[in-house]
Motif scaffolding. Structure first.
Motif, PDB file in Angstrom:
ATOM      1  N   MET A 187      -2.102  23.199  24.078  1.00  0.00           N
ATOM      2  CA  MET A 187      -2.231  22.048  23.841  1.00  0.00           C
ATOM      3  C   MET A 187      -3.263  21.492  25.142  1.00  0.00           C
ATOM      4  O   MET A 187      -3.074  21.559  26.123  1.00  0.00           O
ATOM      5  CB  MET A 187      -1.042  21.061  24.066  1.00  0.00           C
ATOM      6  CG  MET A 187      -0.038  21.236  22.814  1.00  0.00           C
ATOM      7  SD  MET A 187       1.177  20.203  23.011  1.00  0.00           S
ATOM      8  CE  MET A 187       2.139  20.697  21.489  1.00  0.00           C
ATOM      9  N   LEU A 221      -0.866  12.927  19.710  1.00  0.00           N
ATOM     10  CA  LEU A 221      -0.491  14.379  19.838  1.00  0.00           C
ATOM     11  C   LEU A 221       1.077  14.029  19.712  1.00  0.00           C
ATOM     12  O   LEU A 221       1.961  14.888  19.401  1.00  0.00           O
ATOM     13  CB  LEU A 221      -0.683  15.270  20.879  1.00  0.00           C
ATOM     14  CG  LEU A 221      -0.390  16.740  20.875  1.00  0.00           C
ATOM     15  CD1 LEU A 221      -0.979  16.971  19.249  1.00  0.00           C
ATOM     16  CD2 LEU A 221      -1.188  17.504  21.763  1.00  0.00           C
ATOM     17  N   TRP A 259       1.683  19.121  14.708  1.00  0.00           N
ATOM     18  CA  TRP A 259       0.738  19.055  15.632  1.00  0.00           C
ATOM     19  C   TRP A 259      -0.297  20.102  15.895  1.00  0.00           C
ATOM     20  O   TRP A 259      -1.390  20.104  16.360  1.00  0.00           O
ATOM     21  CB  TRP A 259       1.173  18.856  17.010  1.00  0.00           C
ATOM     22  CG  TRP A 259       2.551  19.737  17.429  1.00  0.00           C
ATOM     23  CD1 TRP A 259       3.931  19.649  17.099  1.00  0.00           C
ATOM     24  CD2 TRP A 259       2.386  21.277  17.675  1.00  0.00           C
ATOM     25  NE1 TRP A 259       4.691  20.758  17.357  1.00  0.00           N
ATOM     26  CE2 TRP A 259       3.611  21.763  17.823  1.00  0.00           C
ATOM     27  CE3 TRP A 259       1.506  21.968  18.231  1.00  0.00           C
ATOM     28  CZ2 TRP A 259       4.021  22.978  18.094  1.00  0.00           C
ATOM     29  CZ3 TRP A 259       1.615  23.282  18.363  1.00  0.00           C
ATOM     30  CH2 TRP A 259       2.925  23.701  18.541  1.00  0.00           C
ATOM     31  N   ARG A 260      -0.002  21.334  15.049  1.00  0.00           N
ATOM     32  CA  ARG A 260      -0.996  22.566  15.089  1.00  0.00           C
ATOM     33  C   ARG A 260      -2.157  22.143  14.474  1.00  0.00           C
ATOM     34  O   ARG A 260      -3.160  22.801  14.562  1.00  0.00           O
ATOM     35  CB  ARG A 260      -0.400  23.772  14.633  1.00  0.00           C
ATOM     36  CG  ARG A 260       0.512  24.414  15.855  1.00  0.00           C
ATOM     37  CD  ARG A 260       0.964  25.734  15.397  1.00  0.00           C
ATOM     38  NE  ARG A 260       2.402  25.427  14.332  1.00  0.00           N
ATOM     39  CZ  ARG A 260       2.886  26.371  13.689  1.00  0.00           C
ATOM     40  NH1 ARG A 260       2.383  27.601  13.826  1.00  0.00           N
ATOM     41  NH2 ARG A 260       3.914  25.778  12.751  1.00  0.00           N
ATOM     42  N   ASP A 284      -3.935  19.486  14.792  1.00  0.00           N
ATOM     43  CA  ASP A 284      -4.844  18.736  15.764  1.00  0.00           C
ATOM     44  C   ASP A 284      -5.988  19.620  16.211  1.00  0.00           C
ATOM     45  O   ASP A 284      -5.493  20.451  16.798  1.00  0.00           O
ATOM     46  CB  ASP A 284      -3.908  17.985  16.878  1.00  0.00           C
ATOM     47  CG  ASP A 284      -4.484  16.867  17.600  1.00  0.00           C
ATOM     48  OD1 ASP A 284      -5.232  17.158  18.202  1.00  0.00           O
ATOM     49  OD2 ASP A 284      -4.303  16.010  16.973  1.00  0.00           O
ATOM     50  N   ASN A 286      -6.895  19.300  19.148  1.00  0.00           N
ATOM     51  CA  ASN A 286      -6.757  19.565  20.588  1.00  0.00           C
ATOM     52  C   ASN A 286      -5.771  20.732  20.702  1.00  0.00           C
ATOM     53  O   ASN A 286      -5.257  20.970  21.928  1.00  0.00           O
ATOM     54  CB  ASN A 286      -6.060  18.136  21.288  1.00  0.00           C
ATOM     55  CG  ASN A 286      -7.094  17.286  21.597  1.00  0.00           C
ATOM     56  OD1 ASN A 286      -8.370  17.260  22.226  1.00  0.00           O
ATOM     57  ND2 ASN A 286      -7.145  16.205  20.652  1.00  0.00           N
ATOM     58  N   VAL A 287      -5.398  21.466  19.607  1.00  0.00           N
ATOM     59  CA  VAL A 287      -4.569  22.772  19.612  1.00  0.00           C
ATOM     60  C   VAL A 287      -5.243  23.736  19.227  1.00  0.00           C
ATOM     61  O   VAL A 287      -5.543  23.701  18.199  1.00  0.00           O
ATOM     62  CB  VAL A 287      -3.354  22.202  19.136  1.00  0.00           C
ATOM     63  CG1 VAL A 287      -2.334  23.432  19.067  1.00  0.00           C
ATOM     64  CG2 VAL A 287      -2.250  20.969  19.553  1.00  0.00           C
TER      65      VAL A 287
END
Length: 315
Positions: free
Chosen positions: A230, A241, A250-251, A253, A255-256
């Protein structure tokens, strides 16, 4: 699923799975675990009596739990069921290892990450009968971080504090979820971690999530842990997030970033908060994680690979 519905889903004279020979079966029951209850041992014994094998039901007792686990493993049953908390299930699987008896961790804890991944349900009675009637030998990969084994996921870094918020949200405790979320956001930028994958270049991230092949959505073979880093730059990204950690995957996103790894080194300026298969803990300022290609052998049916959240309870 209610108890009656779970029972009705199976025939009155059930047949054992054709994939595994079972003559001796043991089940360890901790009635004090959150998802078990005082009648569980009697219920388990009643279910096991429907099948053609020798069954042993052991009620776990406080300070004797470790010795009782050792005794159950030493007896070498064909299958060792565990109806207890998440930590006890992990401990039994870790002690059994790849050479031990088949392990069947039933959902008797709070998070039940491993049982849900193996059986697709949070109903221990249904999971028990699925294992007995549809189960087969399944190697389960995992990892070990500073002596703590995990078979689903390990979250390292400040966002590990979001896990209590997500669990509170899922159980309808909105005020508690908000309190946990605020605490997590306050700590989100007090200590980034440094990590390297398989001896590569050290990188920085807000957190590192290590996901086993059992629940990974990007790996079909046990080639390593899915390492998801992250990377956040401001509070707005952290809030988004955090919200995805509560409500979504969240994966997805931007930013990941993810990639497989077999050995991971992690360090920080202060102690590293972590969640290991749903259990929060505090690691030292340095930690190493090793991939275990065959951590233990489970008795479980083959379930569709639809991701860790796709259980029949919708969690």
């Amino acid at each position: 699923m209610t108890d009656a519905a779970a029972t009705a889903a199976f025939p009155d004279t059930p047949r054992l799975t054709p994939h595994v020979a079972m003559k001796r079966v043991t089940i360890l029951v901790n009635p004090l675990s959150g998802g078990v209850g005082p009648q569980a041992a009697d219920e388990a014994e009643a279910i096991l009596s429907l099948y053609d094998f020798e069954a042993t039901v052991t009620t776990l007792e406080g300070g004797r739990i470790s010795d009782q686990i050792d005794a159950a493993l030493a007896a070498r049953p064909d299958v060792l069921f565990v109806l207890a908390g998440d930590g006890t299930a992990r401990a039994v699987a870790a002690r059994a290892g790849a050479q031990g008896p088949l392990i069947a961790p039933l959902p008797g804890g709070t998070m039940n990450m491993l049982p849900k991944a193996l059986y697709g349900t949070a109903d221990w009675r249904l999971a028990l009968r699925r294992a007995l009637e549809e189960g087969e030998r399944r190697p389960v990969s995992g990892g070990v971080v500073e002596g703590e084994a995990f078979y689903c996921a390990a979250i390292l870094g400040a966002p590990a504090l979001w896990a209590p918020a997500r669990e509170a949200m899922r159980t309808g405790k909105l005020k508690l979820a908000w309190m946990h979320g605020r605490r997590a956001l306050k700590r989100a930028f007090t200590g980034r971690i440094r990590f390297s994958l398989d001896g590569g270049v050290k990188r920085r991230a807000e957190a590192l999530v290590l996901i086993s092949p059992l629940i990974s959505r990007i790996m079909d073979e046990p080639v390593g842990l899915e390492a998801a880093a992250m990377n956040l730059s401001d509070a707005a990204q952290a809030f988004r997030l955090a919200a995805r950690a509560l409500f979504d995957d969240w994966r997805h996103d931007a930013n990941v970033t993810t990639r497989p790894a077999r050995w991971i080194a992690v360090s920080a300026r202060s102690k590293i908060p972590a969640v290991i298969d749903g259990e929060p803990m505090l690691l030292g300022r340095e930690a190493s994680v090793t991939f275990l290609p065959r951590a233990f052998m489970a008795l479980a049916p083959q379930l569709p690979r639809t991701g860790p959240a796709a259980t029949e309870e919708g969690v």
